[in-house]
Design an enzyme around this catalytic site. Structure first.
Site, PDB file in Angstrom:
ATOM      1  CB  CYS A 284      -0.872   0.022   1.247  1.00  0.00           C
ATOM      2  SG  CYS A 284      -1.801  -1.499   1.464  1.00  0.00           S
TER       3      CYS A 284
ATOM      4  NE  ARG B  91       4.241   1.683  -1.551  1.00  0.00           N
ATOM      5  CZ  ARG B  91       5.410   1.078  -1.464  1.00  0.00           C
ATOM      6  NH1 ARG B  91       6.372   1.384  -2.297  1.00  0.00           N
ATOM      7  NH2 ARG B  91       5.637   0.182  -0.544  1.00  0.00           N
TER       8      ARG B  91
ATOM      9  CD1 TRP C 122      -2.413  -4.505  -4.852  1.00  0.00           C
ATOM     10  CD2 TRP C 122      -1.955  -5.862  -3.141  1.00  0.00           C
ATOM     11  NE1 TRP C 122      -2.242  -5.775  -5.350  1.00  0.00           N
ATOM     12  CE2 TRP C 122      -1.965  -6.631  -4.335  1.00  0.00           C
ATOM     13  CE3 TRP C 122      -1.700  -6.524  -1.930  1.00  0.00           C
ATOM     14  CZ2 TRP C 122      -1.724  -7.996  -4.343  1.00  0.00           C
ATOM     15  CZ3 TRP C 122      -1.459  -7.892  -1.959  1.00  0.00           C
ATOM     16  CH2 TRP C 122      -1.469  -8.615  -3.152  1.00  0.00           C
TER      17      TRP C 122
ATOM     18  CG  HIS D 184       9.298 -33.198 -24.498  1.00  0.00           C
ATOM     19  ND1 HIS D 184       9.606 -34.503 -24.799  1.00  0.00           N
ATOM     20  CD2 HIS D 184      10.328 -32.462 -24.969  1.00  0.00           C
ATOM     21  CE1 HIS D 184      10.784 -34.559 -25.403  1.00  0.00           C
ATOM     22  NE2 HIS D 184      11.241 -33.326 -25.517  1.00  0.00           N
TER      23      HIS D 184
ATOM     24  CE  LYS E 127       7.184  -6.802 -17.869  1.00  0.00           C
ATOM     25  NZ  LYS E 127       7.917  -6.437 -16.757  1.00  0.00           N
TER      26      LYS E 127
ATOM     27  CD  GLU F 166      10.530  -9.351 -17.773  1.00  0.00           C
ATOM     28  OE1 GLU F 166      10.352 -10.235 -16.924  1.00  0.00           O
ATOM     29  OE2 GLU F 166      10.122  -8.182 -17.612  1.00  0.00           O
TER      30      GLU F 166
ATOM     31  CG  ASN G 248       3.119  -0.773   2.900  1.00  0.00           C
ATOM     32  OD1 ASN G 248       2.548  -1.740   2.398  1.00  0.00           O
ATOM     33  ND2 ASN G 248       4.356  -0.427   2.574  1.00  0.00           N
ATOM     34  N   GLY G 249       1.800  -3.183   4.993  1.00  0.00           N
ATOM     35  CA  GLY G 249       2.472  -4.387   5.487  1.00  0.00           C
ATOM     36  C   GLY G 249       1.438  -5.401   5.941  1.00  0.00           C
TER      37      GLY G 249
ATOM     38  CD  GLU H 273       3.849  -7.364 -15.052  1.00  0.00           C
ATOM     39  OE1 GLU H 273       3.594  -7.272 -13.851  1.00  0.00           O
ATOM     40  OE2 GLU H 273       5.012  -7.294 -15.495  1.00  0.00           O
TER      41      GLU H 273
ATOM     42  CE  LYS I 111       7.775  -0.527 -10.137  1.00  0.00           C
ATOM     43  NZ  LYS I 111       7.945  -1.155 -11.435  1.00  0.00           N
TER      44      LYS I 111
HETATM   45  O1  M6R Z   1      10.953  -4.898  -6.658  1.00  0.00           O
HETATM   46  P1  M6R Z   1      11.351  -6.261  -7.161  1.00  0.00           P
HETATM   47  O2  M6R Z   1      12.282  -6.170  -8.342  1.00  0.00           O
HETATM   48  O3  M6R Z   1      11.909  -7.137  -6.099  1.00  0.00           O
HETATM   49  O4  M6R Z   1      10.009  -6.913  -7.672  1.00  0.00           O
HETATM   50  C1  M6R Z   1       9.989  -8.234  -8.104  1.00  0.00           C
HETATM   51  C2  M6R Z   1       8.688  -8.551  -8.831  1.00  0.00           C
HETATM   52  O5  M6R Z   1       7.605  -8.345  -7.980  1.00  0.00           O
HETATM   53  C3  M6R Z   1       8.504  -7.689 -10.087  1.00  0.00           C
HETATM   54  O6  M6R Z   1       9.558  -7.831 -10.976  1.00  0.00           O
HETATM   55  C4  M6R Z   1       7.188  -8.070 -10.795  1.00  0.00           C
HETATM   56  O7  M6R Z   1       7.295  -9.350 -11.340  1.00  0.00           O
HETATM   57  C5  M6R Z   1       6.837  -7.034 -11.857  1.00  0.00           C
HETATM   58  N1  M6R Z   1       5.434  -6.735 -11.787  1.00  0.00           N
HETATM   59  C6  M6R Z   1       7.108  -7.471 -13.222  1.00  0.00           C
HETATM   60  O8  M6R Z   1       6.807  -6.489 -14.164  1.00  0.00           O
END
Ligand code: M6R
Length: 636
Positions: A2, A27, A81, A526, A507, A503, A107-108, A510, A631
């Site tokens: 958050c 966040r 969040w 396979h 991308k 990756e 937050n947490g 998400e 994030k």
């Molecule tokens: O802040 P971090 O790099 O540790 O975050 C890791 C993942 O949460 C982050 O890379 C996530 O997969 C992204 N949403 C990807 O775009």
């Protein structure tokens, strides 16, 4: 996950907090709320003014007329969040004590909140939300009524001893005008300070730097467990002693605030429609700065410390999400260029699998994280340290937990990344991997000075090649229209290309919500090839010369089953020389500029990121704030 923000000073707090929250909305964005101390007109402190709204922050801004409905110069706010309880007005923060005199934003996660809730209910407390946070406000309320004359910092300290988990908190008491208390344990919190020189101080607390940038560059990074008192006379830091139940003022140990060098625009959208698009365009510069920093900056000695690198016998990399994918590229590069064995692990798996590390003191553990706050990565770091394994943090956010706790830190100077999907920070992480490979190869004498220099020269030309690819945007935009209605998309590749395809697939899924899967090209037959049918899009990465014909055979296999193949390749020339046109095997070809095969993931990530972005836009989604995601993943 958050965003929290607080302000006490000489301006109206609500508009400042709302602006700060808008810079933290990446966040969390399922609900938001504000609590502000009303201006004191009588001897009795008026109860706190509170507003909450479900949905995006804009709903709260509209509801409070930009904050005008909550006048006052001291307040706290939150953008959520959801972890415990659905997104709803009741579950939105701030949480308020039963008498309306204490407000808390959090937050947490409070891990023992079920036990505390049960205990408080038995004592007659009525809960209004399903959140873990609400226990904090009731515990504070009880502690205040048990010891009404005690200092609030010491009351807060006593309550913290009851909490297990991770938290950054902002706390307001109606009877302490113009004061905010803040505290952090394993969750990010930055304290900002404005001193206008006439003994007028304003204090700000926020989860991340972008919220502070329009207000100040003077910040403190509070230590875990310290309690911070923000007043209009100054900012004080306290440590709580569990045995004596007293607080000690430790402000002196903090010294002067740190001055941030970031410009305010670093976190502004400017003429762009979305942060994700802006940040893709910033990726080449982020890579350039990362390379400069690693190769020449004396403040970053890790990569130039030959003796330290020469002692490394093997490497373990630990991360989550895209950072994990950056590590997979790193593994391929280090093993190929330096012949040093590398293991890559997902942090959430590593920390609970009772790992066996054969030669701890010769194993360099590299923990990679944009935010430096990812709960599992931070926990993995602590586990490694407890086992006596040397640790290197590759981190983007200055002053983050991981940066503070790792034995060595390399900052990727990508600048603030606001879009939830990482783009430029991922590229900077990959660049850091190459730095590690090149310097390690040199230190271990696997690469000669000449070879190393040649590779560095090639690597420093990569940002320019990435820039060239941004000019392919109109083609990618057209392609994204074709892909926007797909239900499933596959990404295939071998070796480095497989690491990058993971990756590319993450991308896309998400930000577009299209099911995407990455497969090692040779593994498809396979099982997964049964999912390929007429028109199924397959994005094939073909950039590794020594694997070219192997991957093309796999491309032919999916093509023969009706796949619509989009091929990203550096190999058009090689194929043409061999009398084969790529259009013979692929429906669409995205040509990539040639570079050393190890460095193609950096180049190819640009079109993959642009493709994901445009598919999201074509589906009329918000690429910056994908559903269910946040994030910075500070919960495990
Ligand atoms: O802040 P971090 O790099 O540790 O975050 C890791 C993942 O949460 C982050 O890379 C996530 O997969 C992204 N949403 C990807 O775009």
């Amino acid at each position: 996950m958050c965003g929290i923000m607080g302000y006490t000073g000489y301006e109206q707090a609500s508009p400042i907090i709302l602006e700060g929250l808008s810079r933290l909305e990446y966040r969390g964005y399922d609900s938001a709320g504000l609590a502000v101390q009303a201006p004191v007109k009588t001897t009795e402190p008026p109860p706190l003014q509170v507003a909450k709204a479900c949905g995006r922050l804009q709903a709260l801004i509209d509801k409070t007329r930009g904050g005008a409905d909550l006048p006052g110069s001291c307040g706290i706010g939150h953008t959520r969040w959801a972890t415990h309880g659905i997104p709803s007005k009741e579950n939105a923060h701030p949480h308020i004590s039963e008498d309306g005199c204490i407000a808390v934003v959090h937050n947490g996660i409070i891990e023992n909140h079920y036990d505390l809730r049960r205990e408080l209910i038995a004592e007659g407390v009525e809960f209004r939300s399903q959140t873990d946070t609400e226990v904090i406000v009731h515990l504070l309320s009880k502690a205040c009524s048990n010891a009404p004359e005690s200092e609030k910092a010491s009351i807060i300290g006593s309550v913290l001893t009851r909490l297990k988990g991770a938290y950054a908190l902002g706390i307001l008491f109606a009877d302490e005008p113009d004061i905010i208390y803040a505290v952090r344990r394993d969750s990010p919190l930055i304290i900002g300070c404005i001193n206008n020189g006439k003994q007028q101080i304003s204090g700000i607390m926020a989860s991340d730097i972008p919220a502070l940038l329009p207000l100040t560059r003077q910040v403190f990074y509070p230590e875990d467990g310290h309690i911070i008192k923000l007043t209009t006379q100054g900012i004080s830091f306290y440590a709580y002693n569990n045995d004596t139940h007293t607080v000690t003022n430790v402000t002196k140990s903090y010294g002067d605030p740190v001055t941030l060098t970031l410009s305010e625009n670093a976190a502004r959208l400017g003429h762009y429609k979305h942060f994700m698009r802006k940040e893709i365009e910033e990726a080449p510069q982020a890579v350039k700065r990362t390379l400069e920093s690693g190769l020449t900056d004396p403040d970053n000695p890790f990569f130039t410390d030959g003796a330290l690198l020469a002692s490394v016998q093997n490497i373990r990399m630990i991360a989550c999400g895209s950072a994990y994918h950056a590590c997979l590229v790193g593994k391929a590069a280090i093993e190929s260029l330096c012949r040093v064995p590398v293991e890559v692990e997902i942090a959430s798996e590593f920390r609970y699998r009772e790992p066996v590390i054969p030669h701890p003191s010769h194993t360099l553990t590299v923990l990679v994280s944009q935010s430096g706050e990812t709960a599992d990565t931070v926990a993995a770091l602590r586990l490694c340290k407890s086992m006596g394994i040397p640790t290197l943090g590759i981190v983007n956010v200055q002053g983050s937990t991981l940066a503070g706790e790792a034995d060595h830190v390399f900052y990727t100077p990508a600048g603030p990344e606001i879009a939830v999907a990482t783009t430029k920070a991922y590229c900077a992480q990959v660049a850091a991997m190459y730095l590690l490979a090149l310097q390690l190869g040199r230190a271990k004498k696997v690469l000669s000075a000449d070879e190393q220099e040649k590779l560095i020269r090639e690597l420093t030309s990569v940002p320019e090649k990435m820039e060239q690819l941004i000019s392919l945007e109109s083609d990618l935009c057209r392609l994204s229209q074709e892909l926007a209605s797909a239900r499933h998309i596959f990404f295939i590749g071998r070796g480095m290309d497989h690491a990058l395809s993971m990756e590319g697939s993450l991308k896309l899924k998400e930000v577009s919500y299209i099911h995407a899967e990455a497969y090692a090209a040779g593994e498809l037959k396979h099982g997964t090839i049964s999912l390929i049918q007429d028109g199924t899009p397959v994005v094939a990465l073909v950039t590794q010369p020594h694997l070219l014909h192997k991957t093309l055979s796999n491309v032919a296999e999916v093509k023969a089953r009706g796949a619509y193949v989009i091929c990203l390749t550096t190999a058009e020339n090689i194929l043409r020389e061999g009398g084969l046109a790529l259009s013979d095997v692929a429906d669409r070809v995205i040509p990539l500029p040639a570079t050393h095969p190890c460095f193609t993931p950096l180049i190819a990530s640009v079109p993959l990121q642009l493709l994901a972005y445009h598919v999201s836009v074509a589906r009329t989604l918000d690429p910056d704030k994908p559903r269910n995601l946040a994030k910075s993943v500070t919960v495990e």
